[in-house]
Enzyme design. Structure first.
Site, PDB file in Angstrom:
ATOM      1  N   ASP A 105       0.839  -1.200   0.000  1.00 46.39           N
ATOM      2  CA  ASP A 105       0.000   0.000   0.000  1.00 46.39           C
ATOM      3  C   ASP A 105       0.877   1.254   0.000  1.00 46.39           C
ATOM      4  OD1 ASP A 105      -2.872   1.114   0.625  1.00 46.39           O
ATOM      5  OD2 ASP A 105      -1.495   2.228   1.920  1.00 46.39           O
ATOM      6  N   TYR A 126       2.529  10.000  -0.155  1.00 46.00           N
ATOM      7  CA  TYR A 126       3.634   9.501   0.684  1.00 46.00           C
ATOM      8  C   TYR A 126       5.005   9.800   0.072  1.00 46.00           C
ATOM      9  CZ  TYR A 126      -0.192   6.588   2.615  1.00 46.00           C
ATOM     10  OH  TYR A 126      -1.374   6.133   3.137  1.00 46.00           O
ATOM     11  N   LYS A 134      -2.900   5.881  -4.386  1.00 48.31           N
ATOM     12  CA  LYS A 134      -4.084   6.709  -4.120  1.00 48.31           C
ATOM     13  C   LYS A 134      -3.970   8.081  -4.770  1.00 48.31           C
ATOM     14  CE  LYS A 134      -4.002   4.468   0.408  1.00 48.31           C
ATOM     15  NZ  LYS A 134      -2.614   4.461   0.895  1.00 48.31           N
ATOM     16  N   HIS A 153      -8.091   8.994  -2.100  1.00 48.09           N
ATOM     17  CA  HIS A 153      -7.468   8.931  -0.774  1.00 48.09           C
ATOM     18  C   HIS A 153      -8.400   9.463   0.332  1.00 48.09           C
ATOM     19  CE1 HIS A 153      -3.149   9.046   1.083  1.00 48.09           C
ATOM     20  NE2 HIS A 153      -4.027   8.712   1.997  1.00 48.09           N
TER      21      HIS A 153
END
Ligand SMILES: NC(=O)c1ccc[n+]([C@@H]2O[C@H](COP(=O)([O-])OP(=O)(O)OC[C@H]3O[C@@H](n4cnc5c(N)ncnc54)[C@H](OP(=O)(O)O)[C@@H]3O)[C@@H](O)[C@H]2O)c1
Length: 316
Positions: free
Chosen positions: A46, A51, A80, A113
């Site tokens: 994931d 990120y 996402k 997200h």
């Protein structure tokens, strides 16, 4: 090493019932963590555009393909769409950015997200704020229109499955009422302190699986939080099966019907977290874990409460 069981999604694809989370893994450490995870038999990773580590995830996956440890089709890669790309005409652009970062031909699962939208100021202005430091939201974007742009990514073969993250029951219904392709998953915070039984039931009735983020409640050994990791009752259950309390918790979440994605960048803990398929909690033990349900939410994002798309103003 036995393989991780899978769950069949509503479009026929299979997702491993446990994956590796990568949020806040330190830059430079993610590639190693993903390689360690693949060696430990993880096949579900994931990540997210937000990120900033998609490239490291992709590097690790491609390295393990080159080593012939895995084939691309063995892996289930989740990323996402961030909230500053919700304008429908920005969605394909954002997806292609993620594909470029990952350096892969397709994404297995692409999630929205969060349901709230930000204006797109630049690709990396992820949290636009006004002069008073208040988050600038764009509530004029109907999240269903964003989702319809995600559907076109499936038609184009850029992504295999699409889904949601942090959507409440009303927001899911809004999507279901207008979509052509059903979301396969809603990824939400789910741990013994935030028992998402009602949301899981709601999603299950509609053929949507639930993946569990922050499943371990981000353990803090100094503060001994969350309680469900450090409490004697959970440690005692673990002793019976020769498991740690983190393993007991992951087992609990799987038996609750979710797909946990614990994050670790520590090889020993990466291995530990996937070693949860050789025991089963009985109903008394499940009830012990149920007792920790305080409703405490880590990803509360109070700075977004003024958005009409803020998801936590209703029960679930
Ligand atoms: N969709 C969303 O909005 C959303 C939001 C948050 C998170 N997520 C996803 O969910 C993933 C997991 O959530 P999270 O990272 O917030 O929290 P988490 O997985 O509950 O906790 C991660 C923390 O637990 C430690 N840890 C891992 N395994 C352990 C074990 N067996 N025993 C003790 N400590 C252990 C890790 O340390 P070490 O790394 O040092 O081992 C790390 O500090 C994220 O990484 C991300 O991929 C999604």
């Amino acid at each position: 090493m036995s393989s991780v069981p899978t769950v069949k999604l509503n479009n026929g694809y299979e997702i491993p019932v446990l994956g590796l989370g990568t949020y806040k893994a330190l830059g430079g450490e993610v590639e190693k963590a993903v390689k360690d995870a693949i060696d430990a038999n993880y096949r579900h990773i994931d990540t997210a555009y937000l990120y900033g580590n998609e490239a490291e995830v992709g590097n690790a996956v491609r390295a393990k393909i080159a080593e012939k440890i895995i084939k691309r089709e063995d892996m289930f890669i989740v990323t996402k769409l961030w909230s500053n790309f919700h304008e429908p005409d920005k969605v394909e652009y954002a997806c292609r950015l993620s594909l470029k970062n990952l350096n892969l031909d397709y994404i297995d699962l692409y999630l929205i997200h969060w349901p709230f939208s930000f204006p797109h100021i630049s690709d990396n202005d992820s949290w636009p704020v006004d002069g008073n430091g208040v988050a600038i939201v764009n509530d004029d974007i109907d999240i269903l229109d964003t989702y319809k742009a995600m559907e076109r990514l499936v038609d184009q073969g850029l992504v295999r499955s699409i889904g949601l993250s942090n959507f409440n029951s009303e927001q899911i219904t809004h999507i279901l009422n207008g979509c052509k392709i059903k979301p396969v998953i809603n990824q939400v915070e789910f741990s013994p302190s935030l028992n998402q039984r009602k949301l899981i039931e709601f999603c299950k009735e509609r053929g949507i699986a639930v993946s569990a983020f922050t499943p371990l409640g981000r353990p803090n050994p100094q503060l001994k939080t969350p309680a469900f990791i450090y409490d004697d009752s959970v440690i005692e259950i673990g002793r019976k099966y020769n498991k740690t309390s983190a393993q007991v918790v992951l087992r609990y979440l799987i038996q609750c019907g979710s797909i946990p994605i614990p994050k670790s960048q520590t090889k020993e803990r990466i291995q530990q977290n996937i070693d949860v398929f050789d025991f089963e909690l009985n109903s008394d033990e499940m009830s012990v874990l149920d007792q920790f349900n305080t409703g405490h939410r880590i990803a509360l994002l109070p700075a977004l409460k003024h958005s009409k798309y803020y998801p936590f103003n209703i029960e679930f």
